[in-house]
Design a protein around this motif. Structure first.
Motif, PDB file in Angstrom:
ATOM      1  N   TYR A 192      16.990   8.198   9.834  1.00 55.62           N
ATOM      2  CA  TYR A 192      15.924   8.171  10.821  1.00 55.62           C
ATOM      3  C   TYR A 192      14.569   8.006  10.128  1.00 55.62           C
ATOM      4  O   TYR A 192      14.359   8.527   9.041  1.00 55.62           O
ATOM      5  N   GLY A 193      13.678   7.334  10.783  1.00 56.15           N
ATOM      6  CA  GLY A 193      12.327   7.157  10.246  1.00 56.15           C
ATOM      7  C   GLY A 193      11.805   5.782  10.599  1.00 56.15           C
ATOM      8  O   GLY A 193      10.909   5.645  11.428  1.00 56.15           O
ATOM      9  N   GLU A 229      -7.232 -16.201   3.256  1.00 56.13           N
ATOM     10  CA  GLU A 229      -8.165 -16.434   2.147  1.00 56.13           C
ATOM     11  C   GLU A 229      -7.929 -17.859   1.615  1.00 56.13           C
ATOM     12  O   GLU A 229      -7.775 -18.789   2.414  1.00 56.13           O
ATOM     13  N   LEU A 283      -2.991  -6.457   3.105  1.00 53.35           N
ATOM     14  CA  LEU A 283      -3.809  -6.600   1.888  1.00 53.35           C
ATOM     15  C   LEU A 283      -3.751  -8.031   1.381  1.00 53.35           C
ATOM     16  O   LEU A 283      -2.678  -8.589   1.186  1.00 53.35           O
ATOM     17  N   GLY A 284      -4.897  -8.619   1.145  1.00 54.62           N
ATOM     18  CA  GLY A 284      -4.943  -9.978   0.638  1.00 54.62           C
ATOM     19  C   GLY A 284      -5.160 -11.018   1.719  1.00 54.62           C
ATOM     20  O   GLY A 284      -5.118 -12.215   1.444  1.00 54.62           O
ATOM     21  N   ALA A 325       0.786   6.716   8.058  1.00 55.32           N
ATOM     22  CA  ALA A 325       2.075   6.007   8.054  1.00 55.32           C
ATOM     23  C   ALA A 325       2.003   4.621   7.434  1.00 55.32           C
ATOM     24  O   ALA A 325       0.957   4.164   6.983  1.00 55.32           O
ATOM     25  N   VAL A 326       3.152   3.963   7.469  1.00 52.98           N
ATOM     26  CA  VAL A 326       3.418   2.872   6.546  1.00 52.98           C
ATOM     27  C   VAL A 326       2.551   1.638   6.761  1.00 52.98           C
ATOM     28  O   VAL A 326       2.345   0.851   5.840  1.00 52.98           O
ATOM     29  N   THR A 366      11.749   9.007   6.104  1.00 57.61           N
ATOM     30  CA  THR A 366      10.453   8.867   6.771  1.00 57.61           C
ATOM     31  C   THR A 366       9.666   7.651   6.282  1.00 57.61           C
ATOM     32  O   THR A 366       9.731   7.291   5.103  1.00 57.61           O
ATOM     33  N   ILE A 367       8.965   7.052   7.223  1.00 56.67           N
ATOM     34  CA  ILE A 367       8.019   5.991   6.883  1.00 56.67           C
ATOM     35  C   ILE A 367       6.597   6.512   7.041  1.00 56.67           C
ATOM     36  O   ILE A 367       5.647   5.745   6.952  1.00 56.67           O
ATOM     37  N   ASN A 368       6.502   7.823   7.294  1.00 55.57           N
ATOM     38  CA  ASN A 368       5.187   8.422   7.445  1.00 55.57           C
ATOM     39  C   ASN A 368       4.722   8.951   6.091  1.00 55.57           C
ATOM     40  O   ASN A 368       5.275   9.911   5.563  1.00 55.57           O
ATOM     41  N   ALA A 369       3.719   8.301   5.550  1.00 55.07           N
ATOM     42  CA  ALA A 369       3.266   8.644   4.205  1.00 55.07           C
ATOM     43  C   ALA A 369       2.793  10.084   4.135  1.00 55.07           C
ATOM     44  O   ALA A 369       2.976  10.772   3.127  1.00 55.07           O
ATOM     45  N   SER A 370       2.185  10.575   5.212  1.00 57.69           N
ATOM     46  CA  SER A 370       1.684  11.945   5.192  1.00 57.69           C
ATOM     47  C   SER A 370       2.838  12.928   5.075  1.00 57.69           C
ATOM     48  O   SER A 370       2.788  13.893   4.304  1.00 57.69           O
ATOM     49  N   PHE A 421       0.630   3.920  -0.980  1.00 58.12           N
ATOM     50  CA  PHE A 421      -0.247   2.795  -0.648  1.00 58.12           C
ATOM     51  C   PHE A 421      -0.804   2.198  -1.935  1.00 58.12           C
ATOM     52  O   PHE A 421      -1.974   2.370  -2.250  1.00 58.12           O
ATOM     53  N   THR A 458      -2.117  -0.475  -4.815  1.00 60.62           N
ATOM     54  CA  THR A 458      -3.129  -1.530  -4.724  1.00 60.62           C
ATOM     55  C   THR A 458      -2.512  -2.872  -4.347  1.00 60.62           C
ATOM     56  O   THR A 458      -3.171  -3.714  -3.760  1.00 60.62           O
ATOM     57  N   PRO A 509       1.638  -1.885   0.575  1.00 63.43           N
ATOM     58  CA  PRO A 509       2.864  -1.132   0.775  1.00 63.43           C
ATOM     59  C   PRO A 509       4.069  -2.063   0.755  1.00 63.43           C
ATOM     60  O   PRO A 509       3.941  -3.258   0.999  1.00 63.43           O
ATOM     61  N   LEU A 524      -3.141  12.730   3.367  1.00 68.14           N
ATOM     62  CA  LEU A 524      -3.134  11.261   3.381  1.00 68.14           C
ATOM     63  C   LEU A 524      -3.513  10.665   4.724  1.00 68.14           C
ATOM     64  O   LEU A 524      -3.211   9.501   4.980  1.00 68.14           O
ATOM     65  N   THR A 545      -9.855  -6.126  -0.382  1.00 69.33           N
ATOM     66  CA  THR A 545      -8.740  -7.068  -0.480  1.00 69.33           C
ATOM     67  C   THR A 545      -8.208  -7.064  -1.899  1.00 69.33           C
ATOM     68  O   THR A 545      -8.734  -6.376  -2.779  1.00 69.33           O
ATOM     69  N   LYS A 546      -7.118  -7.814  -2.099  1.00 73.88           N
ATOM     70  CA  LYS A 546      -6.636  -8.039  -3.453  1.00 73.88           C
ATOM     71  C   LYS A 546      -7.418  -9.218  -4.027  1.00 73.88           C
ATOM     72  O   LYS A 546      -7.497 -10.273  -3.392  1.00 73.88           O
ATOM     73  N   TRP A 554      -7.802  -4.965  -7.029  1.00 74.22           N
ATOM     74  CA  TRP A 554      -8.398  -4.391  -5.834  1.00 74.22           C
ATOM     75  C   TRP A 554      -9.884  -4.703  -5.828  1.00 74.22           C
ATOM     76  O   TRP A 554     -10.523  -4.660  -6.878  1.00 74.22           O
TER      77      TRP A 554
END
Lengths: 670, 670, 670
Positions: B103-104, B277, B311-312, B346-347, C199-203, C406, C408, C411, C492, C515-516, C539
């Protein structure tokens, strides 16, 4: 087995998309094929339901083959189990280091499973009863490329416990020899032995791999004993041994002790696949052939090799013939393609046979037909030809396992080079220099037939072997040993006195420091090795000669002046030592200079011109001239006067001639 | 749906770190956003406990949106299950090829699970009851990017057994068509069918993937049928179809038969993410748009695309507008950002929305606001615009699966290129040449609307499709087919007669040999392809023309003179064949020359100048000029006289003008 | 602990291939070793069967050591459990994110398991009873490099639930702070909390990692409390803390809160392994030493470092001495090799000790013996030396975890750089500039002792820390903060107002876009950074100064003119900000210019000349001169007049001298 050269293909009527048996037999015999191999892949066809047998298709194939004058090797169909058997015993599938297998792939069951053994025995007996009397059947193949399939089932691990108890007697002896105290792994009772899959003890892990190899030997002997109840005396038994796989047949097979397992067969068989197109060098044909010849010290059958083969192996014009003659030159008694027809479903559909998917006779078929005619004409001259080599290369699966646990790149790294790389490093240099070699096992104790014994990374060596080596050199023999030789005993316990253990006198040196060469580390320029070829790679030992002479030292900011390659007179013999690895071209240059000092002459022919020799049954020397290049190759090296086979054109001694691109010629001395 | 262009963002009140609904609605409407998508991600918010529903937050959002003149698409919240549901049915999580899910993550359940279906249906009904009458709601989204989640549960596999029985009738027919005899995999009873996850039979494995795709279609139709009991007639139903993912929307979605699944919706939706970009080319917008347009052969909604994105992907000044206009140019009826606000936990926290994490209107918001105003002004002209293309590219998920099992690099290799690479190779060349194309499915049997049908790697093709293709060319159509076309049937059984099956006459060639091109293999220099662009890559077939003309041959030591690209007159039509892959620039050069011979004119405009056309509801031709570069671009190509939208500046026919960096202009013909 | 410098090795009698205790003790004392560490690895030796204890070998070692004047640190043998214990409790092995562990490796059990705790406590008590009175024993080591071993057992997860309940009170508070509504993950009851591994929740995931770190602290405190019942008051307690591992001791240890865990010890210990040969720079010795010194703000013991070490770490002549002096220079009170003798079995056989496998005193032993004599002579001068640095670098495991979730690179990408890279980027630049630094934890709230506090990627920062930083600068302090600082709170959750949160005034800037960096992005040439060193990597934040001055901007087609590095006067202090990453050489150039503006002088000495200072107990300043190069190094930089230790040669102020390759000198001011 010596009466003729065999030429054929694996034939799978059960995989055909349509009934074309007669048409195929016409095509086969039309191309001069006189051998097919059948039956080993199709248990679910021969026994579609538990206890219901149907060999009608197989018998039709045998009849048709017989009618076309084609001989047949029948394989026991035990390497791929039917779905009903997997369903009957859910635990029949192998539980491996990577966890339990799923049904689908071949070779994924636990070969210690009693249910597997019961059904395997029954299908072998039924098959043998059904076909052993058939006149087309000239021989039997046991199973197919048998391996332990990494079985780690509770059953297998219990057998392993017995194996350990038998060998070590007490847990104390086991703890001591394996150093199980390390990280608190020592045991006080046999039943404390943990699941071996988690072990970090290389000695224990390696022993399990040795145990798994023994399972293969025992399995093949067991199949042989069943077949012996049925087979006709004129039928032989073989098995298709294969090689460490690296997308092709690369090196020593780590999962089987082939020398032991070969007790189960009358004639050694092998499966050799190799790069083709511009990557065709013949080196795998030579190495694989030497391994196969070694198993019974006699000619062997190439039971599988590529026709069109895998993607990227489409033979150039001429290559298929060159390959066939190279196999014969190495001592093969027959060449069989895998397989006749390209398959239309499943995972090997792009591993193409003599026929493409269109089932029509195409360019590959036509080239095979030309080869078929030539082999038939060569057969009276070459069948039964023997090899006699003055150099031997020792292979050691124990050492191979040792280098797997302790690779040159360091433990817990992903090695980019393993034991077979160093084995092939030496074998391939001999090959390029046209020094033919025998392969011998690390169980061999009689080196008297050889002028030179090469010891590539003989890492794990029992003391009696080391004593034998020492004594061989004392009495006039020559050895060429590499780094990491004689470092650990047969259980991977590192010897705790001066290294190389028991060979310090023979080699005239010792060392206690080694490292990974830093970029820029080179050999000093003393032996005709070009600067570009002198880069030291993978491993370097800081040698300390006692009596040995340094042939070259390291060039390095900190280790300059430290010997890297040495030569030592010892008793009546001589021992060379390579303390590091370097480039193949550098090794070629070194060996060209060094081999004559080790009792082995090196002639002028060099790769891509490959020269191979054999002794025909009538005593004549046969010389094979093989051009592993896409250019016309002038041949102007010494050779005896003789006759080109099979046509019979005569050539004077040393008379130059040329080979076409990817061409080959067979010369019988006059 | 055709009355106006929509502009909006996904809006997640449930993810907000503070209550700011009014503030957000002010900002949204201030930027000209007239659409939000809500509710699809938050089942645990709408039903925090089993059977306890709370839509109060959702209703607040609808009220606020309505008050600000913002329309709403409501998504069924079924793609991410709440913890209580996972706890209630431990087997609700998908058991996949990689083992059981935890789960998640979203989209990790077994969508055949009856418990899942029960609760999913209930939340859909409750949601629909709660909001269907709300005046803000203009449409519904079924679930979210639905996939089969690789379900391999016993339930799913039992359904698969039914699927096979229904299609093949008997196990014998199954064994035969799939070649299950190979490696002893044939079955005698349906209940012997092993866990499909282990299969090495590509036909069986591919069939399971087809079965999984059918689950998606059935699932979306089921959700639609529930919604139909509630939704107002003026509300539409959509779904956000997505693409094969390679860090962005790259190619054909392999896990869904989108043409079949689109039966469940009124208007196609899609999620297009793409490099930005300096990597912004518009190619994904064009390819994804063509796919989406194809599903209903009508304008579609871009339900998700990036604002600041991953990102990017931080848009340069001008890029956000260029992207929006490119979507419209491809036939989109609306553009919706994912998402309004960057998320704080979260992710996906670094997948940024219109607002950054500081929730303040920044540069991206300000650019969006400018676009909002422009789209509102363009809407009267462009809403309902239709596309009409003369070329079609056929896509085939069956062929995609085929190339996954048998990639160009060979089986059991990790492919670096797959079906979508070759699909995009062709599509992107058309894109750069400004040849707009439709996408059609391999289920299409009417090509009469097209001058040219492109067949990229149509590997798996049923015979009736091949007959249709043959007949289309005979009657005057044109095809451009690539290597590996028409090689296997719909169950990946390779055809066992001359290849390409049933197209040998139409293409005027056959072949039975192919290989991976060795480095250095090139096309002969006959078609204006520079030497640097002529390298043959990935795959090469040794073509044997019967009636076709070779456009260029291979340059290679062994295969020189063998045709690589051919053209054949057949009946009233013409068929081109690419026997190998080569560089994108090489393909551009070839197609520039070849397309006119295949009925398709190529104008002078080239990437980075992209020209797209549509027909406005009032019949006027609309031309979009898009500059996918960071330089000022002079435009001096033929065009009709017209008016720049929305401001209305007039331009004479063929009159040159310039586009600023990343600029765009919309011209309506006079 | 301050009375003398210690020099020694880990000694494992239980791993010896033969009995050589007396011989070893002679060799040890002959080399000036006065310390060994014993016992921590061999639970199965001390307790071969459940409840049967045998410390006879250990007592023999202690007796022999004592007889040779060698002191002993005894380790509790709890990091590697015996087979009988694994057999007794099958669930004792850790169930991790990667699934359940197998027996074999060390450190693979669930340290919350009550059975483990029972047996660990018993062996500690038995061991302590057996040896605590022995006169050789000067100290204790708790366990060995303790980690949480990623325990995710139901037990551990239940404790985690308690941890959450204690910290958040209600599920609503948890849902809110962690944003669990995202993807429908919010819970309505504590017992709905799913297996945290999915979990996909980083916190939530990060919180579990914090919980795991707390397990380590609690475990070490628990061991300490047991030992306190036995140990003599003159015996100290230590633990060998280690570092994030990248084939060597690279960065901050992410699995342990070392500042908290160090409460359990009297003197900090550490294990520092580092590249050697041409890769020896001393940077790991400096960074690791600063970390170890920080734990108790006092000298520490290097409990493990390499003698010959892993493959590729064979010390050049001189390097072993340089390393030892470098450790002392950083504040170490002792240096202990891992280990005395190279092991003959198991996974670490190629991690070589002072003795090679031949157990003979070789070159490494001889160099160690020279060091032993020198340290004995230095000891009266240097024992108890203190460090006093004006700059501090703040480390934060919470931020490290944040950058793991997270990175640079975005994810779900495999990061090639993580938190420690950026930490080391700054620390190593300070090192090369010979600016010595303290390390401080993110729990520190008193910066008054420092002129400069460096904040590398202080991503996860509670508000009270940010307030402290702001106030420190206002009152005259200096900070140097990097990109990604002050972005998220301690759980987080990303702050949802202007970034960097609470530091916008202090830094005089904000930003909402990042951004990257695309290839080619550079810093503008304003600060003496060469073009080659100005490439922006990893970064980039688009800074918007309010009061800050830009030190350099980005050079980029779209972002030209946007500030990249800034400096701001704030209150009585000054704050610098690096909005992006760039090359180490670029950072050196920037800091050389910038540090003096931040209160830190930079002298003329540069790497490879490393200068380190300390204050001897007698108040004299000690200066270490270390040459980390293979060349002779002239030293002509200002220094006080003094005496070279231990020989006593005098040198005038600023008088030049030279260091040999890999040489070192110790100067005591006059």
């Amino acid at each position: 087995m010596s009466e003729k050269l065999l030429y054929g293909a694996a034939y799978y009527a059960e995989y055909m998309p349509q009934d074309r048996l007669e048409q195929d037999m016409d095509l086969l015999s039309g191309a001069g094929f006189d051998l097919i191999r059948v039956a080993e892949s199709a248990w679910s066809t021969w026994e579609p339901r538990d206890g219901q047998f149907d060999f009608s298709l197989l018998l039709r194939v045998l009849d048709a083959a017989h009618a076309h004058g084609i001989s047949v090797i029948v394989g026991t169909p035990t390497y791929a189990i039917p779905p009903w058997l997997a369903k009957k015993y859910p635990d029949i599938l192998s539980d491996t280091h990577a966890g339990p297998c799923r049904y689908g792939p071949r070779q994924n069951f636990d070969l210690t499973h009693p249910g597997y053994r019961f059904h395997a025995e029954r299908i072998i007996r039924k098959l043998a009863q059904a076909v052993c009397a058939h006149p087309a059947v000239i021989g039997w193949q046991l199973d197919n490329e048998t391996k332990p399939y990494d079985t780690c089932s509770p059953r297998a691990q219990a057998l392993f416990r017995d194996w350990l108890r038998e060998r070590f007697g007490t847990v104390e002896a086991l703890n001591e020899e394996m150093g199980l105290a390390y990280w608190s792994n020592s045991i006080a009772d046999w039943d404390e032995l943990p699941d071996v899959r988690g072990t970090i003890n290389a000695s224990l892990g390696a022993e399990y791999q040795a145990f798994q190899r023994r399972l293969v030997t025992e399995f093949l002997l067991w199949q042989r004993s069943i077949l012996d109840e049925y087979k006709r005396p004129d039928q032989f038994v073989t098995h298709n041994f294969d090689y460490e796989w690296r997308g092709y047949s690369f090196g020593l097979q780590p999962e089987v002790d082939q020398f032991a397992a070969a007790q189960a067969v009358d004639i050694a068989g092998c499966d050799i696949y190799h790069p083709s197109e511009s990557g065709l060098t013949g080196a795998e044909i030579a190495f694989g052939g030497a391994m196969a010849y070694a198993l019974k010290k006699a000619p062997y059958l190439v039971l599988e090799t590529q026709a069109q083969g895998n993607l990227g192996w489409l033979p150039y014009p001429g290559q298929l013939r060159l390959q066939a003659l190279a196999h014969i030159a190495c001592g093969a008694q027959g060449v069989e393609y895998w397989h006749w027809h390209s398959i239309h479903n499943a995972v090997e559909s792009y591993w193409k046979g003599v026929l493409s998917h269109d089932m029509a006779p195409g360019e590959t078929y036509r080239e095979a037909a030309r080869i078929g005619r030539e082999l038939a004409a060569l057969s009276p001259h070459l069948a039964g030809m023997r090899k006699k080599n003055r150099a031997a290369v020792m292979v050691s699966t124990r050492s191979q396992t040792g280098l797997r646990w302790f690779p040159t790149c360091g433990p817990s790294q992903q090695p980019d080079k393993n034991y077979s790389d160093y084995l092939r490093w030496l074998c391939d240099s001999l090959y390029r220099l046209n020094v033919e070699y025998d392969v011998i096992s690390d169980g061999e104790r009689d080196f008297s037939g050889y002028d030179l014994v090469v010891l590539p990374c003989l890492y794990s060596a029992p003391e009696d072997l080391l004593r034998t080596i020492d004594s061989y050199v004392q009495k006039g023999g020559h050895i060429l040993a590499t780094f990491r030789t004689a470092f650990a005993d047969e259980h991977l316990k590192i010897y705790h006195d001066a290294q190389p253990h028991m060979l310090t006198e023979c080699l005239g040196l010792t060392y206690d420091r080694f490292t990974k060469p830093e970029p820029g580390t080179r050999l000093t320029p003393r032996i005709g090795i070009s600067l570009a070829d002198a880069a030291v790679t993978d491993w370097m030992e800081l040698l300390r000669p006692t009596s040995a002479t340094s042939l070259c030292n390291y060039a390095h900011p900190a280790w300059s002046g430290v010997p890297a390659v040495t030569l030592n007179d010892y008793g009546a013999g001589r021992a060379a030592y390579l303390g590091c690895c370097f480039s193949p071209a550098g090794l070629d240059a070194l060996l060209e200079d060094l081999l004559p000092q080790l009792g082995v002459e090196v002639g002028p022919a060099r790769f891509p011109l490959i020269v191979k020799r054999g002794t025909a049954p009538d005593g004549r020397e046969i010389i094979f001239w093989l051009n592993f290049s896409g250019s016309v190759l002038p041949v102007s090296v010494p050779h005896p006067a003789g006759t080109f086979l099979p046509e019979g054109g005569a050539i004077a001694a040393d008379e130059p001639f040329t080979l076409p691109p990817w061409g080959a010629a067979v010369l019988a001395e006059a």
